[in-house]
Design a protein around this motif. Structure first.
Motif, PDB file in Angstrom:
ATOM      1  N   UNK A  54      61.851  56.911 -67.712  1.00 10.16           N
ATOM      2  CA  UNK A  54      61.896  57.192 -68.951  1.00 10.16           C
ATOM      3  C   UNK A  54      60.744  58.489 -69.083  1.00 10.16           C
ATOM      4  N   UNK A  90      54.881  52.656 -60.175  1.00 16.06           N
ATOM      5  CA  UNK A  90      55.350  53.758 -59.661  1.00 16.06           C
ATOM      6  C   UNK A  90      54.592  54.743 -59.376  1.00 16.06           C
ATOM      7  N   UNK A 111      57.576  62.680 -74.010  1.00 15.78           N
ATOM      8  CA  UNK A 111      58.129  62.655 -72.689  1.00 15.78           C
ATOM      9  C   UNK A 111      57.343  64.245 -72.137  1.00 15.78           C
ATOM     10  N   UNK A 127      57.631  48.211 -68.492  1.00 18.72           N
ATOM     11  CA  UNK A 127      56.534  49.111 -67.711  1.00 18.72           C
ATOM     12  C   UNK A 127      55.669  48.083 -67.149  1.00 18.72           C
ATOM     13  N   UNK A 128      55.673  46.593 -67.803  1.00 20.28           N
ATOM     14  CA  UNK A 128      54.837  45.764 -67.179  1.00 20.28           C
ATOM     15  C   UNK A 128      55.450  45.245 -65.798  1.00 20.28           C
ATOM     16  N   UNK A 150      52.003  57.499 -69.086  1.00 19.22           N
ATOM     17  CA  UNK A 150      53.172  57.160 -69.533  1.00 19.22           C
ATOM     18  C   UNK A 150      53.853  56.022 -68.914  1.00 19.22           C
ATOM     19  N   UNK A 151      53.635  55.883 -67.432  1.00 17.81           N
ATOM     20  CA  UNK A 151      54.214  54.761 -66.681  1.00 17.81           C
ATOM     21  C   UNK A 151      53.680  53.599 -66.640  1.00 17.81           C
ATOM     22  N   UNK A 152      52.318  53.575 -67.402  1.00 16.75           N
ATOM     23  CA  UNK A 152      51.649  52.285 -67.331  1.00 16.75           C
ATOM     24  C   UNK A 152      52.005  51.688 -68.462  1.00 16.75           C
ATOM     25  N   UNK A 153      51.838  50.220 -68.501  1.00 20.45           N
ATOM     26  CA  UNK A 153      52.322  49.193 -69.528  1.00 20.45           C
ATOM     27  C   UNK A 153      51.487  49.581 -70.905  1.00 20.45           C
ATOM     28  N   UNK A 154      51.716  50.455 -71.432  1.00 25.30           N
ATOM     29  CA  UNK A 154      50.843  50.740 -72.835  1.00 25.30           C
ATOM     30  C   UNK A 154      51.959  51.226 -73.823  1.00 25.30           C
ATOM     31  N   UNK A 155      51.903  50.595 -75.003  1.00 29.53           N
ATOM     32  CA  UNK A 155      52.867  51.004 -75.952  1.00 29.53           C
ATOM     33  C   UNK A 155      52.739  52.597 -76.114  1.00 29.53           C
ATOM     34  N   UNK A 156      53.997  53.310 -76.288  1.00 26.66           N
ATOM     35  CA  UNK A 156      53.761  54.886 -76.608  1.00 26.66           C
ATOM     36  C   UNK A 156      53.145  54.937 -78.026  1.00 26.66           C
ATOM     37  N   UNK A 182      59.714  49.137 -74.030  1.00 27.57           N
ATOM     38  CA  UNK A 182      58.886  49.437 -73.435  1.00 27.57           C
ATOM     39  C   UNK A 182      58.237  48.281 -72.444  1.00 27.57           C
TER      40      UNK A 182
END
Lengths: 232, 497
Positions: A49, A77, B235, A72-73, B94-100, A69
């Motif tokens: 995404x 990548x 994006x 993502x946890x 963006x690829x980390x587990x953080x809310x947009x 989302x």
């Protein structure tokens, strides 16, 4: 684990990627090969995404990646160095990630110990910003970061590129151990056909944004099929 | 999470390879800011006495409340032109587990850290407590002040939203300011005074809490509109292969008779037309051609004697034909900072790139000179002085600018806008105009004073022509300088990723 449905990416009227259907089950090592411009990185970016799809959807663990989302946890990548914070030292970067993933320092040092034989003493404790490291070492930082937090899916773009031969083999060992011990799902793109056929149990061949071959066979047979294609 | 983001933003700025140049440009911006701050402070302190004096103490507040809408419209204009869209290195996160949403909240709130946010509180605090508090009570003063502050913040979100829309709808960039200016014009000509219709709102802030609440709700509305817009567009930039317009294919072969240098001059022209910053420099220099229109029709009223007129006309002559390279040439080699290694790598590349730039500067100067000749309508001397100015530029001026610009060149991103963009600016750029303007006047003024202006101009022309004869030698000076510093320059250009 990952399912792709009717996925399309267009720039203007140019379709650069079109994948009607693709399912990657849990624990599979999925190799992606194809010549330059075939759409390998675009596919990975769509799965993560990072760019919006023009059509269709990608689901990871039954979640549409564009709408949720929390996937993502469970996904780690590394596509390119822009994904890192290159103005940090490697240690600072890992410590920042630990805060984001909510891990303890202990978790981190245990994790990094596992990668020490890939790092070869050139990453941890080093007083250099990531941007000043060699390309190979930058890649090692990115790969180790992708494995942080025990992800169920790991997506790597050209992981063997820029690594020295020893590190390439060690990375292969790491990936095979993860496959065996944690049945982690891997998505790996590479131009190194020998490495991909060694570790992956499935290889998809892209050409101009289309899947033209989906190989699930023994290493030797896949090797043969790929060498036929690339030696045309 | 906000703490991590903030720490990272600070670390990034602190460790940036361009810290040195950021500090210098920051100082320049700070000086400008200080200047504005002093203005705002002075207005703030003297606002209520000025109003008392202008319309009488009893009319001051009603008058102010009528005018406020225009103050805010002025704010809309400067925010529209100067306020930056907040940016964030999405790709690293963006690829980390953080809310947009967390990222976007941070981004939006960070954008409030701007001098613009402080203008209204500073401007109206003294008046609120000196003037409003005694008359309407302390609560009214607070209500008035907070409402103005909140309107200012609301405009911040509103402008962000408008700028977002105008990304897609380019015509808004023109229409929006025109509409705002139209309200000023209508009020100025007494046709429709918007302030009279908005005055009740500002009056109400003194007696009621509703205006404050209303503004708060409106502000939140625009905040969430931005939150939604930004989240939907979080994006990686995604614009490849779309609408490639080649503005410069028409120039192919223009400089082909000059060999490698000509080829590079053409490449430079492509670079100029294909990047945002260089394009703006080019357009600004074309606008500079119009300077003559401000001065020449009223030449008599400017100067006391013919000597002053000549000196001034010489200045315009130099300035108009040199308009492009004075601006663009200051940052001479910084334009190529992204691919300087390409030139280093060619046989004779350093000499060729400077010669290519020289060619281009001469060609554009000649073009501007020819276009400026019709100013002779206001007096034939103008054509003569423009000719002297042009010859000076070709013989001496271009070399002066080029040589000084090679003093510690800095890298810069030529895709950014020019507004408040001090990238690439260093000490050289602050000093560059001094020798460029000093040389012609050091020659002209003494001769004009002791003999006559014609002698001054003649000597300047002769010296310029001699310099043109030695053109290759002069170019060699710059080339040798760049060659000597090539490692340092290349290292500083290379270091940014």
């Amino acid at each position: 684990m990952i399912s792709i449905n009717n996925l399309e990416k267009k720039y203007g009227s140019d379709t650069v990627l079109s994948v009607p259907e693709l399912d990657i089950p849990k624990g599979q090592c999925f190799g992606l090969v194809g010549n330059n411009g075939a759409g390998k990185t675009t596919l990975f970016r769509l799965i993560l995404d990072l760019i919006p799809a023009s059509e269709g959807k990608v689901e990871i663990a039954e979640m549409n990646v564009a709408e949720h989302e929390s996937w993502k946890k469970i996904v780690g990548s590394y596509l390119d160095e822009h994904m890192l914070l290159t103005f940090l030292t490697p240690d600072e970067y890992f410590n920042t990630l630990v805060k984001i993933y909510g891990l303890s320092d202990e978790d981190l040092s245990k994790h990094l110990d596992k990668y020490e034989f890939l790092f070869n003493g050139e990453i941890r404790g080093i007083k250099k910003y990531i941007r000043d490291l060699s390309k190979g070492n930058i890649k090692k930082v990115g790969i180790a970061a992708a494995f942080l937090g025990n992800p169920q899916v790991v997506i790597l773009d050209e992981p063997f590129e820029n690594l020295d031969p020893t590190s390439q083999n060690r990375l292969k060992t790491i990936i095979m151990n993860e496959l065996k011990d944690n049945s982690t799902t891997f998505l790996i793109s590479s131009h190194d056909l020998a490495h991909v056929t060694d570790i992956c149990d499935r290889i998809v061949l892209l050409e101009r944004g289309m899947v033209i071959n989906d190989l699930k066979a023994s290493s030797e047979e896949m090797s043969q099929a790929l060498s036929d294609y690339f030696n045309r | 999470m906000f703490r991590v983001f903030t720490q990272m933003a600070i670390l990034k700025a602190w460790r940036s390879i361009s810290l040195g140049r950021n500090i210098i440009s920051g100082l320049a911006a700070l000086g400008f800011l200080l200047f504005i701050t002093i203005y705002v402070l002075l207005i703030a302190v003297f606002l209520s006495p000025i109003l008392d004096r202008a319309v009488g103490p009893e009319n001051a507040i009603p008058f102010l409340n009528t005018m406020l809408v225009f103050v805010f419209m002025f704010e809309i204009l400067y925010r529209f032109f100067l306020q930056k869209r907040p940016t964030f290195d999405l790709v690293s996160w963006l690829h980390l587990p953080i809310n947009k949403k967390t990222i976007i909240h941070y981004l939006l709130n960070k954008s409030l850290l701007s001098p613009f946010t402080l203008v209204f509180p500073v401007l109206f605090t003294p008046l609120s407590f000196n003037k409003i508090a005694p008359e309407y009570g302390i609560a009214a003063a607070f209500s008035f002040l907070f409402t103005l502050f909140l309107i200012s913040i609301t405009l911040h979100w509103f402008i962000l939203w408008v700028r977002h829309i105008s990304l897609r709808k380019n015509w808004l960039n023109i229409l929006f300011p025109v509409v705002v200016l139209a309200f000023f014009a209508l009020a100025y000509f007494n046709i429709f005074i918007l302030g009279e219709y908005t005055r009740p709102f500002f009056d109400a802030t003194l007696t009621s809490v509703w205006p404050l609440l209303g503004t708060l709700i409106t502000g939140s509305f625009f905040y969430f509109l931005n939150l939604r817009n930004y989240s939907q567009n979080a994006y990686l930039s995604d614009e490849k292969a779309s609408g490639f317009i080649d503005l410069s294919s028409g120039f192919t072969g223009l400089f082909s008779r000059f060999g490698l240098a000509g080829e590079l001059a053409e490449t430079e022209l492509r670079l100029i037309l294909r990047h945002k910053k260089s394009r703006s420099y080019f357009i600004i220099s074309i606008v500079t051609l119009l300077y003559g229109l401000f001065f020449y029709p009223r030449l008599d009223s400017f100067a006391q004697s013919w000597q002053d007129i000549y000196a001034f006309m010489l200045f315009l002559g130099i300035f108009i034909s040199g308009a492009f390279f004075i601006q663009y040439g200051q940052l001479l080699i910084s334009w190529n900072s992204a691919n300087f290694d390409f030139y280093l790598n060619r046989h004779g590349g350093i000499k060729a790139i400077l010669r290519g730039k020289w060619l281009l500067f001469v060609a554009i100067s000649a073009l501007f000179y020819l276009v400026s000749l019709p100013y002779a309508y206001y007096g034939l001397e103008i054509a003569a002085l423009h000719t002297v100015g042009f010859l000076y530029n070709v013989g001496i001026g271009i070399h002066a600018i080029m040589f000084i610009a090679l003093w510690e060149p800095k890298p810069m991103d030529i895709n950014k806008s020019v507004f408040f963009n001090y990238e690439g600016v260093g000490v050289a750029q602050f000093l560059i105009m001094i020798p460029y303007l000093f040389i012609p006047y050091a020659i002209y003024l003494p001769l004009a004073f002791f003999f006559n202006p014609a002698t001054g101009l003649a000597v300047l022309t002769i010296l310029s022509v001699i310099a043109i004869a030695f053109n290759d030698r002069l170019l060699e000076l710059s080339a040798r300088r760049l060659h000597r510093n090539r490692y340092r320059v290349a290292a500083s250009f290379r270091s940014e990723i």
